[in-house]
Design a protein around this motif. Structure first.
Motif, PDB file in Angstrom:
ATOM      1  N   VAL A  11      84.913  47.669  40.450  1.00 59.85           N
ATOM      2  CA  VAL A  11      85.402  48.843  39.996  1.00 59.85           C
ATOM      3  C   VAL A  11      83.850  49.187  39.159  1.00 59.85           C
ATOM      4  O   VAL A  11      84.024  48.409  38.396  1.00 59.85           O
ATOM      5  N   LYS A  12      83.324  50.815  39.638  1.00 64.83           N
ATOM      6  CA  LYS A  12      82.310  50.702  38.593  1.00 64.83           C
ATOM      7  C   LYS A  12      82.908  51.499  37.521  1.00 64.83           C
ATOM      8  O   LYS A  12      82.013  52.456  36.089  1.00 64.83           O
ATOM      9  N   THR A  13      83.241  52.228  37.885  1.00 68.15           N
ATOM     10  CA  THR A  13      84.795  53.350  37.169  1.00 68.15           C
ATOM     11  C   THR A  13      86.103  53.936  36.871  1.00 68.15           C
ATOM     12  O   THR A  13      86.480  53.387  37.759  1.00 68.15           O
ATOM     13  N   SER A  14      86.572  53.263  35.577  1.00 66.74           N
ATOM     14  CA  SER A  14      87.780  52.979  35.449  1.00 66.74           C
ATOM     15  C   SER A  14      88.341  54.412  34.981  1.00 66.74           C
ATOM     16  O   SER A  14      87.735  55.343  34.867  1.00 66.74           O
ATOM     17  N   GLY A  15      89.904  53.940  35.927  1.00 67.02           N
ATOM     18  CA  GLY A  15      90.689  55.341  35.934  1.00 67.02           C
ATOM     19  C   GLY A  15      92.133  55.240  36.623  1.00 67.02           C
ATOM     20  O   GLY A  15      92.092  54.436  36.865  1.00 67.02           O
ATOM     21  N   ILE A  16      92.220  56.041  36.708  1.00 62.01           N
ATOM     22  CA  ILE A  16      93.682  56.374  37.874  1.00 62.01           C
ATOM     23  C   ILE A  16      93.242  56.458  39.645  1.00 62.01           C
ATOM     24  O   ILE A  16      92.127  57.492  39.741  1.00 62.01           O
ATOM     25  N   TYR A  17      93.372  55.718  40.128  1.00 58.68           N
ATOM     26  CA  TYR A  17      93.391  55.862  41.512  1.00 58.68           C
ATOM     27  C   TYR A  17      94.181  56.245  42.871  1.00 58.68           C
ATOM     28  O   TYR A  17      95.093  55.497  41.936  1.00 58.68           O
ATOM     29  N   LYS A  18      94.357  57.085  43.724  1.00 63.54           N
ATOM     30  CA  LYS A  18      95.042  56.659  44.697  1.00 63.54           C
ATOM     31  C   LYS A  18      94.648  55.637  46.193  1.00 63.54           C
ATOM     32  O   LYS A  18      93.679  55.658  45.945  1.00 63.54           O
ATOM     33  N   CYS A  32      92.644  51.419  37.150  1.00 63.75           N
ATOM     34  CA  CYS A  32      91.542  50.382  37.844  1.00 63.75           C
ATOM     35  C   CYS A  32      90.529  50.407  36.979  1.00 63.75           C
ATOM     36  O   CYS A  32      90.312  51.698  36.033  1.00 63.75           O
ATOM     37  N   VAL A  33      90.134  48.972  36.242  1.00 62.28           N
ATOM     38  CA  VAL A  33      89.797  48.962  34.840  1.00 62.28           C
ATOM     39  C   VAL A  33      87.999  48.691  35.556  1.00 62.28           C
ATOM     40  O   VAL A  33      87.514  47.584  36.528  1.00 62.28           O
ATOM     41  N   GLU A  34      86.842  49.102  34.581  1.00 58.32           N
ATOM     42  CA  GLU A  34      85.641  49.288  35.354  1.00 58.32           C
ATOM     43  C   GLU A  34      85.202  47.253  35.247  1.00 58.32           C
ATOM     44  O   GLU A  34      86.053  46.244  33.836  1.00 58.32           O
ATOM     45  N   GLY A  35      84.891  47.071  35.780  1.00 58.84           N
ATOM     46  CA  GLY A  35      84.611  45.049  35.604  1.00 58.84           C
ATOM     47  C   GLY A  35      85.777  44.540  36.578  1.00 58.84           C
ATOM     48  O   GLY A  35      85.246  43.438  36.913  1.00 58.84           O
ATOM     49  N   GLU A  36      86.732  45.015  36.755  1.00 57.37           N
ATOM     50  CA  GLU A  36      87.922  44.030  37.856  1.00 57.37           C
ATOM     51  C   GLU A  36      87.418  44.411  39.237  1.00 57.37           C
ATOM     52  O   GLU A  36      86.597  45.147  39.907  1.00 57.37           O
ATOM     53  N   HIS A  37      88.176  43.857  40.410  1.00 57.85           N
ATOM     54  CA  HIS A  37      87.901  44.023  41.707  1.00 57.85           C
ATOM     55  C   HIS A  37      89.337  44.896  41.823  1.00 57.85           C
ATOM     56  O   HIS A  37      90.241  44.563  41.559  1.00 57.85           O
ATOM     57  N   PHE A  38      89.032  45.478  42.885  1.00 53.26           N
ATOM     58  CA  PHE A  38      89.723  46.475  43.785  1.00 53.26           C
ATOM     59  C   PHE A  38      91.063  45.998  43.953  1.00 53.26           C
ATOM     60  O   PHE A  38      90.568  45.213  44.875  1.00 53.26           O
ATOM     61  N   LEU A  51      88.592  57.824  43.932  1.00 55.63           N
ATOM     62  CA  LEU A  51      89.347  57.961  41.866  1.00 55.63           C
ATOM     63  C   LEU A  51      89.999  59.266  42.340  1.00 55.63           C
ATOM     64  O   LEU A  51      88.946  60.364  42.946  1.00 55.63           O
ATOM     65  N   LEU A  52      90.904  59.584  41.443  1.00 53.62           N
ATOM     66  CA  LEU A  52      91.742  60.776  41.117  1.00 53.62           C
ATOM     67  C   LEU A  52      90.724  61.256  39.374  1.00 53.62           C
ATOM     68  O   LEU A  52      90.576  62.728  39.386  1.00 53.62           O
ATOM     69  N   HIS A  53      91.202  60.308  38.527  1.00 55.48           N
ATOM     70  CA  HIS A  53      91.162  60.977  36.993  1.00 55.48           C
ATOM     71  C   HIS A  53      89.590  60.003  36.759  1.00 55.48           C
ATOM     72  O   HIS A  53      91.037  58.646  36.728  1.00 55.48           O
ATOM     73  N   ALA A  54      88.830  59.777  36.115  1.00 58.34           N
ATOM     74  CA  ALA A  54      87.663  59.057  35.267  1.00 58.34           C
ATOM     75  C   ALA A  54      88.025  58.942  33.539  1.00 58.34           C
ATOM     76  O   ALA A  54      88.903  59.958  33.618  1.00 58.34           O
ATOM     77  N   ALA A  55      88.644  57.746  33.594  1.00 57.19           N
ATOM     78  CA  ALA A  55      88.590  57.392  32.292  1.00 57.19           C
ATOM     79  C   ALA A  55      87.546  56.251  31.402  1.00 57.19           C
ATOM     80  O   ALA A  55      87.305  55.428  32.139  1.00 57.19           O
ATOM     81  N   THR A  56      87.787  56.384  29.840  1.00 57.01           N
ATOM     82  CA  THR A  56      86.463  56.426  29.160  1.00 57.01           C
ATOM     83  C   THR A  56      87.944  55.005  28.257  1.00 57.01           C
ATOM     84  O   THR A  56      88.627  55.454  28.046  1.00 57.01           O
ATOM     85  N   HIS A  57      87.249  54.021  28.528  1.00 53.60           N
ATOM     86  CA  HIS A  57      87.992  53.428  27.412  1.00 53.60           C
ATOM     87  C   HIS A  57      87.885  53.158  26.206  1.00 53.60           C
ATOM     88  O   HIS A  57      86.471  53.645  25.523  1.00 53.60           O
ATOM     89  N   SER A  58      88.713  53.079  25.071  1.00 55.20           N
ATOM     90  CA  SER A  58      88.640  53.458  23.669  1.00 55.20           C
ATOM     91  C   SER A  58      87.897  52.436  22.889  1.00 55.20           C
ATOM     92  O   SER A  58      87.086  54.057  21.824  1.00 55.20           O
ATOM     93  N   HIS A  59      87.670  51.876  22.960  1.00 53.61           N
ATOM     94  CA  HIS A  59      86.419  51.168  22.076  1.00 53.61           C
ATOM     95  C   HIS A  59      85.032  51.583  23.007  1.00 53.61           C
ATOM     96  O   HIS A  59      83.877  51.249  22.587  1.00 53.61           O
ATOM     97  N   LYS A  60      85.121  52.312  24.024  1.00 48.79           N
ATOM     98  CA  LYS A  60      83.387  53.185  24.156  1.00 48.79           C
ATOM     99  C   LYS A  60      83.170  53.791  24.049  1.00 48.79           C
ATOM    100  O   LYS A  60      82.344  54.317  24.233  1.00 48.79           O
ATOM    101  N   HIS A  61      84.326  54.656  23.737  1.00 49.10           N
ATOM    102  CA  HIS A  61      84.290  56.147  22.798  1.00 49.10           C
ATOM    103  C   HIS A  61      83.413  56.433  22.395  1.00 49.10           C
ATOM    104  O   HIS A  61      84.275  56.039  20.850  1.00 49.10           O
ATOM    105  N   ALA A  62      82.096  57.348  22.000  1.00 51.11           N
ATOM    106  CA  ALA A  62      81.510  57.589  20.875  1.00 51.11           C
ATOM    107  C   ALA A  62      82.653  58.301  20.088  1.00 51.11           C
ATOM    108  O   ALA A  62      82.613  57.266  18.780  1.00 51.11           O
TER     109      ALA A  62
END
Length: 68
Positions: A11-18, A32-38, A51-62
């Motif tokens: 997974v390259k982009t965390s978010g909600i997937y269909k 699905c979480v970035e770095g894990e496998h589908f 991918l339906l909606h990408a989301a940034t992890h809170s610890h990575k958000h500026a």
């Protein structure tokens, strides 16, 4: 066309997937979480992720970083 991701890819982009399975009308949504496998599906046949909606992890958000 929506980008399709295969089972087992990283997974390259965390978010909600269909999850779409070949020959079935009932898709479902997962997180699905970035770095894990589908994950594989039970049938495994012709399934892919979209991918339906990408989301940034809170610890990575500026705006949410701690004052390190």
């Amino acid at each position: 066309m929506t980008e399709q991701h295969r089972l087992g890819e990283v997974v390259k982009t965390s978010g909600i997937y269909k999850v779409v399975r070949e020959g079935e009308n009932a898709a479902f949504e997962v997180t699905c979480v970035e770095g894990e496998h589908f994950s594989p599906t039970r049938s495994g046949k012709g399934a892919h992720y979209e991918l339906l909606h990408a989301a940034t992890h809170s610890h990575k958000h500026a705006e949410l970083r701690s004052g390190d």
